[in-house]
Scaffold this active site. Sequence first.
Site, PDB file in Angstrom:
ATOM      1  N   LYS A 202       0.855  -1.180   0.000  1.00  0.00           N
ATOM      2  CA  LYS A 202       0.000   0.000   0.000  1.00  0.00           C
ATOM      3  C   LYS A 202       0.896   1.237   0.000  1.00  0.00           C
ATOM      4  O   LYS A 202       1.718   1.421   0.899  1.00  0.00           O
ATOM      5  CB  LYS A 202      -0.905  -0.005   1.232  1.00  0.00           C
ATOM      6  CG  LYS A 202      -1.758   1.252   1.317  1.00  0.00           C
ATOM      7  CD  LYS A 202      -2.784   1.173   2.428  1.00  0.00           C
ATOM      8  CE  LYS A 202      -3.569   2.471   2.509  1.00  0.00           C
ATOM      9  NZ  LYS A 202      -4.575   2.435   3.584  1.00  0.00           N
ATOM     10  N   LYS A 256      -2.111  -1.406  -3.904  1.00  0.00           N
ATOM     11  CA  LYS A 256      -2.975  -0.244  -3.797  1.00  0.00           C
ATOM     12  C   LYS A 256      -2.161   1.037  -3.844  1.00  0.00           C
ATOM     13  O   LYS A 256      -1.165   1.108  -3.151  1.00  0.00           O
ATOM     14  CB  LYS A 256      -3.718  -0.334  -2.457  1.00  0.00           C
ATOM     15  CG  LYS A 256      -4.649   0.809  -2.189  1.00  0.00           C
ATOM     16  CD  LYS A 256      -5.254   0.648  -0.829  1.00  0.00           C
ATOM     17  CE  LYS A 256      -6.083   1.891  -0.545  1.00  0.00           C
ATOM     18  NZ  LYS A 256      -6.478   1.982   0.821  1.00  0.00           N
TER      19      LYS A 256
HETATM   20  C1  PBG Z   1      -7.373   3.652   5.608  1.00  0.00           C
HETATM   21  C2  PBG Z   1      -7.659   3.415   4.173  1.00  0.00           C
HETATM   22  C3  PBG Z   1      -7.478   4.314   3.122  1.00  0.00           C
HETATM   23  C4  PBG Z   1      -8.017   3.730   1.991  1.00  0.00           C
HETATM   24  C5  PBG Z   1      -8.484   2.465   2.351  1.00  0.00           C
HETATM   25  N1  PBG Z   1      -8.238   2.277   3.713  1.00  0.00           N
HETATM   26  C6  PBG Z   1      -6.942   5.699   3.124  1.00  0.00           C
HETATM   27  C7  PBG Z   1      -5.622   5.967   3.691  1.00  0.00           C
HETATM   28  O1  PBG Z   1      -4.773   5.097   3.850  1.00  0.00           O
HETATM   29  O2  PBG Z   1      -5.419   7.131   4.001  1.00  0.00           O
HETATM   30  C8  PBG Z   1      -8.100   4.390   0.641  1.00  0.00           C
HETATM   31  C9  PBG Z   1      -9.161   3.903  -0.281  1.00  0.00           C
HETATM   32  C10 PBG Z   1      -9.453   4.808  -1.427  1.00  0.00           C
HETATM   33  O3  PBG Z   1      -8.801   5.836  -1.651  1.00  0.00           O
HETATM   34  O4  PBG Z   1     -10.373   4.466  -2.168  1.00  0.00           O
HETATM   35  N2  PBG Z   1      -6.420   2.919   6.227  1.00  0.00           N
END
Ligand code: PBG
Length: 332
Positions: A202, A256
Site C-alpha cells: 500500500k 494499492k
Molecule cells: C485507511 C484506508 C485508506 C483507503 C483504504 N483504507 C486511506 C488511507 O490510507 O489514508 C483508501 C481507499 C481509497 O482511496 O479508495 N487505512
Amino acid sequence: MKPTIAPFPAARPRRVRQTPAIRSMVREHSLSPADFIWPVFVRDGSGEEEPVPSMPGVKRRTVDKIADAAKEAYALGIPAICIFPYTPLEQRTEDCAEAWNPDNIANRAIRAVKDAVPDMAVMTDVALDPYNINGHDGFVENGEIVNDRTVEALVKMTLAQAEAGADIIGPSDMMDGRIGAMRSALEAEGHQNVTILSYSAKYASAFYGPFRDAVGASGALTGDKNTYQMDPANGNEALRLIQRDLNEGADMVMVKPGMPYLDVCRKVKDTFGVPTFAYQVSGEYAMIQAGAQNGWIDGQKVMMESLMCFKRAGCDGVLTYFAPEAARLLNG
Ligand code: PBG
C-alpha cells in the site's frame, strides 16, 4: 517465452482483429462480476443515504441501507463487499477505543450484511484512522506513529470484526508484524476460517484524497502517512512486503492504488502466483467520473477498460467503487 512472428505479409496481425467473432476467439482475458469486491461507506442512523461529493455516484449509507445494497450487489453476481465506517466525530479519540467496540457501525454493518445475504463475503478494513482523532492508521506518541502498540490494538479490532461475522480481514494499516499477530489471534480464538487479504503493498498515495473525504478523515489528518505507507518510487520493496505477509499467514494480497501500479501487480503475480488483488482507489474513480461528467471521456468505456486492464496485469480481482455499475453492464 519469446514471441515469434512471421514476416509480412505471411503475418498480418490485423487478420485476427477483423470481426467481433474473431476478436472474441483470441481475447486473452475476461471480466465478470465475480472479479469485483465492492467498497461501501457506512454511517450512523437509519433509512438514509447521502452522496459523497468528491466521488460522484458513491453514497454513505446507514446500516439498513447497506444490507439492502449488499443484497442487490450479490444478486448482480458480486461476491464480496468491503465495509468502511464514517465514524461520528465524538467517537474519534486518541485511544481509538471505538475501533474494537463490538457494536461500532462497521461491526453492525458486518452483522447486517451477513443476516441479509449470508452467502456474500464480507471484508473489513483494519486500521485506526476512522477512529483516531488525528487521522492516522496507528497510535501517535510524540509525533511518531508507533508500531507495536498499534498492532496490539489492530488485533483487538480484527477479533471484534471476526466475532461480528467478517469473512475477510483487510489490514490496511501498513504496520510491521500485524499479519502474524492477527493470524495467531484468529487461530487462538476459533476463527481458523477467517481469511486475511493483506494490503501488503500500500503506497503513500495522493489518490486517496476523495476517500478521506468520504470517511471524514481529510480535515483530521495531521502530517502524512509516509513513515508507514510505501514510497511510490519503489517496486522491489513491494515484493519483499508481499513475501513477508505471505510468510506470516496472509491468504491473499493487495496492491494499492491500482491503475498507476499495474507493473507492481504483474510482478507480484509472476513472482508468487498467489491470489492478487488491486484496489482501484477513490482518486482513480473520481478522475474517471470527473472526465465523464465533463464530456471529455466516455465514462462507461473507460470504466470497463480500466477494470479489464487489472485482469491483464495479473489480478484475480479488483476492489472498485464501480462494481454494481460494471456488473450491470456485464450482465447486459
Ligand atoms: C485507511 C484506508 C485508506 C483507503 C483504504 N483504507 C486511506 C488511507 O490510507 O489514508 C483508501 C481507499 C481509497 O482511496 O479508495 N487505512
